[in-house]
Design a protein around this motif. Sequence first.
Motif, short mmCIF file in Angstrom:
data_model
loop_
_atom_site.label_atom_id
_atom_site.label_comp_id
_atom_site.label_asym_id
_atom_site.label_seq_id
_atom_site.Cartn_x
_atom_site.Cartn_y
_atom_site.Cartn_z
N ALA A 15 -0.17 5.29 0.92
CA ALA A 15 -1.23 6.24 1.28
C ALA A 15 -1.03 7.54 0.52
O ALA A 15 0.05 7.81 -0.01
CB ALA A 15 -1.18 6.51 2.79
N ASP A 16 -2.09 8.37 0.47
CA ASP A 16 -1.96 9.69 -0.14
C ASP A 16 -0.88 10.47 0.58
O ASP A 16 -0.70 10.35 1.80
CB ASP A 16 -3.28 10.46 -0.03
N THR A 35 0.84 -1.20 0.00
CA THR A 35 0.00 0.00 0.00
C THR A 35 0.88 1.25 0.00
O THR A 35 2.01 1.23 0.50
CB THR A 35 -0.93 0.08 1.24
N SER A 51 4.40 9.98 2.88
CA SER A 51 3.37 8.96 2.75
C SER A 51 3.75 7.73 3.56
O SER A 51 4.91 7.32 3.59
CB SER A 51 3.21 8.56 1.28
N SER A 70 5.04 -1.26 8.14
CA SER A 70 4.92 0.08 7.56
C SER A 70 6.19 0.88 7.72
O SER A 70 7.03 0.60 8.57
CB SER A 70 3.77 0.83 8.23
#
Length: 190
Positions: A87-88, A85, A94, A118
Amino acid sequence: MKKYISFLSIAICLAYTAQSQNITLFKNTKALWGYKDKAGNIIVEPKYYTKPTDFVEGRAVFTKLNLKGLLDEKGSEILAPTYYTIADFKYGFSVVSKEVIDTAYKPVNGKPVKYTVSGIIDRSGKEIVPVMYREMLGDFSNGWFVKIGNKPGEKIFYNTSGKIFTVPEGLLLMQERVDGKKLVAMKGGK
Protein backbone atom coordinates in the motif's frame (compact mmCIF):
# COMPACT_ATOMS: atom_id res chain seq x y z
CA MET A 1 11.53 21.37 22.07
CA LYS A 2 8.23 19.64 21.20
CA LYS A 3 7.31 22.48 18.83
CA TYR A 4 10.72 22.20 17.14
CA ILE A 5 10.35 18.44 16.65
CA SER A 6 6.80 18.86 15.28
CA PHE A 7 7.99 21.58 12.89
CA LEU A 8 10.93 19.44 11.78
CA SER A 9 8.62 16.46 11.13
CA ILE A 10 6.28 18.59 9.03
CA ALA A 11 9.21 20.08 7.09
CA ILE A 12 10.59 16.63 6.27
CA CYS A 13 7.19 15.41 5.07
CA LEU A 14 6.76 18.51 2.89
CA ALA A 15 10.25 18.04 1.42
CA TYR A 16 9.44 14.43 0.47
CA THR A 17 6.12 15.52 -1.04
CA ALA A 18 7.68 18.37 -3.03
CA GLN A 19 10.49 16.15 -4.31
CA SER A 20 8.03 13.38 -5.21
CA GLN A 21 5.92 15.79 -7.26
CA ASN A 22 8.97 16.60 -9.40
CA ILE A 23 9.35 12.99 -10.54
CA THR A 24 6.97 11.68 -13.18
CA LEU A 25 6.40 8.35 -14.87
CA PHE A 26 7.03 7.94 -18.58
CA LYS A 27 6.76 5.13 -21.09
CA ASN A 28 9.35 4.66 -23.84
CA THR A 29 8.86 3.41 -27.40
CA LYS A 30 9.43 -0.18 -26.25
CA ALA A 31 6.46 0.15 -23.83
CA LEU A 32 8.71 0.10 -20.74
CA TRP A 33 8.13 2.40 -17.77
CA GLY A 34 10.65 4.67 -16.04
CA TYR A 35 10.82 8.03 -14.23
CA LYS A 36 11.97 11.51 -15.23
CA ASP A 37 12.55 14.61 -13.17
CA LYS A 38 10.92 17.97 -13.86
CA ALA A 39 13.74 18.96 -16.23
CA GLY A 40 13.28 15.78 -18.29
CA ASN A 41 16.36 13.97 -16.96
CA ILE A 42 15.90 10.24 -16.60
CA ILE A 43 15.96 9.21 -12.92
CA VAL A 44 14.99 5.56 -13.44
CA GLU A 45 15.72 3.96 -16.80
CA PRO A 46 12.63 2.45 -18.44
CA LYS A 47 12.74 -1.23 -17.46
CA TYR A 48 9.35 -2.05 -15.99
CA TYR A 49 6.69 -3.80 -18.07
CA THR A 50 3.99 -3.04 -15.50
CA LYS A 51 3.36 0.61 -14.66
CA PRO A 52 4.91 1.47 -11.26
CA THR A 53 3.14 3.77 -8.82
CA ASP A 54 3.82 7.45 -8.29
CA PHE A 55 6.15 8.29 -5.44
CA VAL A 56 4.49 8.65 -2.02
CA GLU A 57 6.69 9.64 0.92
CA GLY A 58 9.74 9.08 -1.26
CA ARG A 59 8.84 5.51 -2.26
CA ALA A 60 7.30 3.99 -5.40
CA VAL A 61 6.08 0.42 -5.89
CA PHE A 62 7.22 -1.57 -8.93
CA THR A 63 6.16 -5.01 -10.14
CA LYS A 64 8.24 -7.91 -11.46
CA LEU A 65 6.83 -11.38 -12.03
CA ASN A 66 3.59 -10.33 -10.26
CA LEU A 67 5.41 -9.41 -7.04
CA LYS A 68 5.88 -5.89 -5.66
CA GLY A 69 9.09 -4.15 -4.57
CA LEU A 70 10.16 -0.62 -3.57
CA LEU A 71 12.11 2.12 -5.33
CA ASP A 72 13.64 5.16 -3.69
CA GLU A 73 13.75 8.52 -5.49
CA LYS A 74 17.27 7.87 -6.75
CA GLY A 75 15.95 4.88 -8.68
CA SER A 76 17.47 2.23 -6.43
CA GLU A 77 15.44 -0.90 -5.80
CA ILE A 78 15.60 -0.85 -2.02
CA LEU A 79 13.26 -3.81 -1.61
CA ALA A 80 13.29 -6.70 -4.06
CA PRO A 81 9.93 -7.90 -5.41
CA THR A 82 8.65 -9.84 -2.40
CA TYR A 83 5.05 -8.92 -1.69
CA TYR A 84 1.67 -9.56 -3.29
CA THR A 85 0.62 -5.98 -2.45
CA ILE A 86 2.29 -2.88 -1.00
CA ALA A 87 0.00 0.00 0.00
CA ASP A 88 1.00 3.65 -0.27
CA PHE A 89 3.14 4.82 2.63
CA LYS A 90 1.48 6.82 5.36
CA TYR A 91 3.52 8.39 8.16
CA GLY A 92 6.49 6.22 7.15
CA PHE A 93 4.70 2.84 7.17
CA SER A 94 2.93 0.61 4.66
CA VAL A 95 0.67 -2.43 4.91
CA VAL A 96 2.00 -5.28 2.77
CA SER A 97 0.58 -8.69 1.98
CA LYS A 98 1.69 -12.08 0.73
CA GLU A 99 -0.38 -14.81 -0.81
CA VAL A 100 -0.21 -18.17 0.98
CA ILE A 101 -1.65 -21.60 0.29
CA ASP A 102 -4.23 -22.85 2.78
CA THR A 103 -3.19 -26.45 3.47
CA ALA A 104 -6.31 -27.04 5.60
CA TYR A 105 -8.46 -27.20 2.47
CA LYS A 106 -8.41 -29.61 -0.44
CA PRO A 107 -7.59 -28.08 -3.82
CA VAL A 108 -10.58 -26.75 -5.76
CA ASN A 109 -10.64 -27.80 -9.42
CA GLY A 110 -7.06 -28.95 -9.00
CA LYS A 111 -5.90 -25.54 -7.72
CA PRO A 112 -4.80 -24.89 -4.14
CA VAL A 113 -6.90 -22.58 -1.97
CA LYS A 114 -5.03 -19.31 -1.37
CA TYR A 115 -5.51 -16.35 0.94
CA THR A 116 -3.48 -13.27 1.84
CA VAL A 117 -1.73 -12.39 5.08
CA SER A 118 -0.63 -8.87 6.00
CA GLY A 119 2.09 -7.09 7.92
CA ILE A 120 3.76 -3.67 8.12
CA ILE A 121 7.02 -2.39 6.64
CA ASP A 122 8.85 0.88 7.19
CA ARG A 123 10.37 3.10 4.47
CA SER A 124 13.56 1.04 4.40
CA GLY A 125 11.51 -2.08 3.57
CA LYS A 126 12.11 -3.64 6.99
CA GLU A 127 9.19 -5.66 8.36
CA ILE A 128 8.00 -3.95 11.53
CA VAL A 129 5.04 -6.31 12.01
CA PRO A 130 5.49 -9.84 10.60
CA VAL A 131 3.47 -10.70 7.50
CA MET A 132 1.22 -13.30 9.09
CA TYR A 133 -2.11 -11.67 9.96
CA ARG A 134 -5.39 -11.94 8.05
CA GLU A 135 -6.59 -8.38 8.74
CA MET A 136 -4.87 -5.13 9.67
CA LEU A 137 -6.67 -2.14 11.18
CA GLY A 138 -5.62 1.24 12.51
CA ASP A 139 -3.51 4.10 11.26
CA PHE A 140 0.03 5.22 11.83
CA SER A 141 -0.57 8.90 12.56
CA ASN A 142 0.61 9.09 16.15
CA GLY A 143 3.00 6.24 16.54
CA TRP A 144 0.54 3.44 17.28
CA PHE A 145 -1.46 1.08 15.16
CA VAL A 146 -3.94 -1.68 15.88
CA LYS A 147 -4.02 -5.11 14.30
CA ILE A 148 -6.68 -7.78 14.48
CA GLY A 149 -5.19 -11.22 15.15
CA ASN A 150 -6.08 -14.53 13.52
CA LYS A 151 -8.72 -15.50 16.11
CA PRO A 152 -12.15 -13.79 16.08
CA GLY A 153 -12.11 -10.82 18.44
CA GLU A 154 -8.37 -11.11 19.12
CA LYS A 155 -6.60 -7.77 19.17
CA ILE A 156 -2.87 -7.32 19.30
CA PHE A 157 -1.36 -3.86 19.60
CA TYR A 158 2.01 -2.91 18.16
CA ASN A 159 3.99 0.30 18.43
CA THR A 160 5.97 1.64 15.48
CA SER A 161 9.08 -0.21 16.62
CA GLY A 162 7.22 -3.48 16.15
CA LYS A 163 6.98 -4.16 19.87
CA ILE A 164 3.78 -5.74 21.18
CA PHE A 165 2.17 -4.03 24.14
CA THR A 166 -0.68 -5.24 26.30
CA VAL A 167 -3.72 -3.27 27.35
CA PRO A 168 -4.49 -3.22 31.10
CA GLU A 169 -7.28 -5.57 32.19
CA GLY A 170 -10.75 -4.08 31.81
CA LEU A 171 -9.76 -1.39 29.32
CA LEU A 172 -10.91 -1.27 25.71
CA LEU A 173 -8.40 0.61 23.59
CA MET A 174 -9.97 2.83 20.93
CA GLN A 175 -8.36 3.99 17.69
CA GLU A 176 -8.89 7.69 18.37
CA ARG A 177 -5.92 9.63 19.68
CA VAL A 178 -5.76 12.82 21.71
CA ASP A 179 -2.12 13.55 20.83
CA GLY A 180 1.04 11.77 19.77
CA LYS A 181 1.43 9.90 23.07
CA LYS A 182 -2.05 9.15 24.38
CA LEU A 183 -4.70 6.76 23.16
CA VAL A 184 -8.35 6.82 24.15
CA ALA A 185 -9.41 3.90 26.32
CA MET A 186 -12.86 2.89 27.54
CA LYS A 187 -13.79 1.14 30.76
CA GLY A 188 -17.35 0.29 31.76
CA GLY A 189 -18.77 2.28 28.84
CA LYS A 190 -16.90 5.47 29.84
